[in-house]
Design an enzyme around this catalytic site. Structure first.
Site, short mmCIF file in Angstrom:
data_model
loop_
_atom_site.label_atom_id
_atom_site.label_comp_id
_atom_site.label_asym_id
_atom_site.label_seq_id
_atom_site.Cartn_x
_atom_site.Cartn_y
_atom_site.Cartn_z
N ARG A 103 0.85 -1.18 0.00
CA ARG A 103 0.00 0.00 0.00
C ARG A 103 0.89 1.24 0.00
O ARG A 103 1.76 1.37 0.86
CB ARG A 103 -0.85 -0.06 1.27
N THR A 107 -0.70 7.58 -0.91
CA THR A 107 -2.07 7.56 -1.43
C THR A 107 -2.95 6.51 -0.74
O THR A 107 -4.17 6.54 -0.89
CB THR A 107 -2.07 7.24 -2.93
N ASP A 199 1.89 -2.81 12.10
CA ASP A 199 2.07 -3.30 10.73
C ASP A 199 2.56 -4.75 10.81
O ASP A 199 3.71 -5.01 11.20
CB ASP A 199 3.11 -2.42 10.01
N ASP A 202 5.87 -5.70 9.00
CA ASP A 202 7.05 -5.18 9.68
C ASP A 202 7.34 -5.95 10.97
O ASP A 202 8.49 -6.25 11.28
CB ASP A 202 6.87 -3.69 9.99
C1 PRP Z 1 -0.61 -4.30 4.63
C2 PRP Z 1 -1.46 -5.53 4.83
C3 PRP Z 1 -2.39 -5.51 3.65
C4 PRP Z 1 -2.59 -4.03 3.42
C5 PRP Z 1 -3.90 -3.66 4.05
O1 PRP Z 1 0.39 -4.55 3.72
O2 PRP Z 1 -0.70 -6.71 4.94
O3 PRP Z 1 -1.87 -6.14 2.50
O4 PRP Z 1 -1.53 -3.35 4.11
O5 PRP Z 1 -4.19 -2.35 3.74
P1 PRP Z 1 -5.46 -1.89 2.91
O6 PRP Z 1 -6.60 -2.72 3.37
O7 PRP Z 1 -5.60 -0.44 3.30
O8 PRP Z 1 -5.15 -2.06 1.45
P2 PRP Z 1 1.60 -3.50 3.47
O9 PRP Z 1 1.22 -2.46 2.47
O10 PRP Z 1 2.06 -2.99 4.81
O11 PRP Z 1 2.69 -4.39 2.78
P3 PRP Z 1 3.59 -5.56 3.40
O12 PRP Z 1 2.68 -6.74 3.65
O13 PRP Z 1 4.57 -5.82 2.32
O14 PRP Z 1 4.21 -5.07 4.69
#
Ligand code: PRP
Length: 208
Positions: A103, A107, A199, A202
């Site tokens: 994400r 944005t 997160d 992380d």
């Molecule tokens: C997190 C999570 C989801 C997303 C959820 O991933 O694991 O995939 O955010 O957010 P949303 O419902 O607002 O789309 P992240 O972007 O942190 O990536 P990562 O798993 O690589 O850490």
């Protein structure tokens, strides 16, 4: 909430408490997530189709069952990987696809970078795995990809969801059942689930 199945087994609630706890280090976070995901798999597959077979015990014959519904697990990278181990432990025949998506911090929109799933998704149960359903953007995009590849029966499996994420996924894909261990209070201005667990990616990989 329609289309939302709450996984509220006492052992899951106990594990979720440890996962939420900021003091839980990466190694423990990974181990607990793996254990919890097996418990989640048990609930998510409660209505799995089986077929009858006959086996011979050492004494006589007995009626038995085989799972007759093919399953494809699709973790959303990275954090979804933390759920795969526990699911394959109880579903050893499941095939595994991957969707790479993160994400954008500016944005909050999902950015996709990888997509590899098995062929013939038409008659399989597809379980999309991601510990967090926040804004719902990633989930909606992942399910759209899978439908474009022919998937017809899709369940979205997550540890913690926000009410906004649930609404967005239900609006985008009303046919997709959502399994979650908790629907939390809401999102902060950065799109983090409150109270949430931080997160998950992380915390799993020690990249905070
Ligand atoms: C997190 C999570 C989801 C997303 C959820 O991933 O694991 O995939 O955010 O957010 P949303 O419902 O607002 O789309 P992240 O972007 O942190 O990536 P990562 O798993 O690589 O850490």
């Amino acid at each position: 909430m329609p289309n939302v199945k709450l996984i509220d087994h006492p052992l899951v609630r106990r594990d979720l408490t440890s996962l939420r706890d900021r003091r839980t280090p990466s190694n423990l976070f990974r181990a607990i997530l793996r254990r919890t995901s097996s418990l989640m798999a048990y609930e998510v597959t409660r209505d799995l189709r089986v077929k009858e077979v006959v086996v011979r015990t050492p004494l006589e014959t007995a009626k038995g069952y085989l799972v007759s519904q093919p399953i494809v697990l699709v973790p959303i990278l990275r954090a979804g990987l933390g759920l795969v181990g526990g699911f394959v432990e109880v579903l050893p025949d499941a095939r595994v696809g991957h969707i790479g998506m993160y994400r954008s911090e500016e944005t909050l929109q999902p950015v996709d970078y990888y997509f590899k799933v098995p062929r013939n998704l038409r008659d399989v149960l597809v379980l999309v795995l991601d510990p967090m359903l926040a804004t719902g953007g990633s989930a909606v995009a992942a399910v759209s990809f899978l439908k474009a590849k022919g998937a017809r029966t899709i369940r979205f499996v997550t540890l913690v969801a926000s009410p906004e994420g649930v609404r967005t996924l239900r609006k985008g894909h009303p046919d997709v059942e959502i399994f979650t261990c908790s629907v939390d209070r809401g999102l902060n201005e950065k799109g983090f689930i409150l109270p949430g667990l931080g997160d998950a990616g992380d915390r799993m990989f020690g990249t905070e």
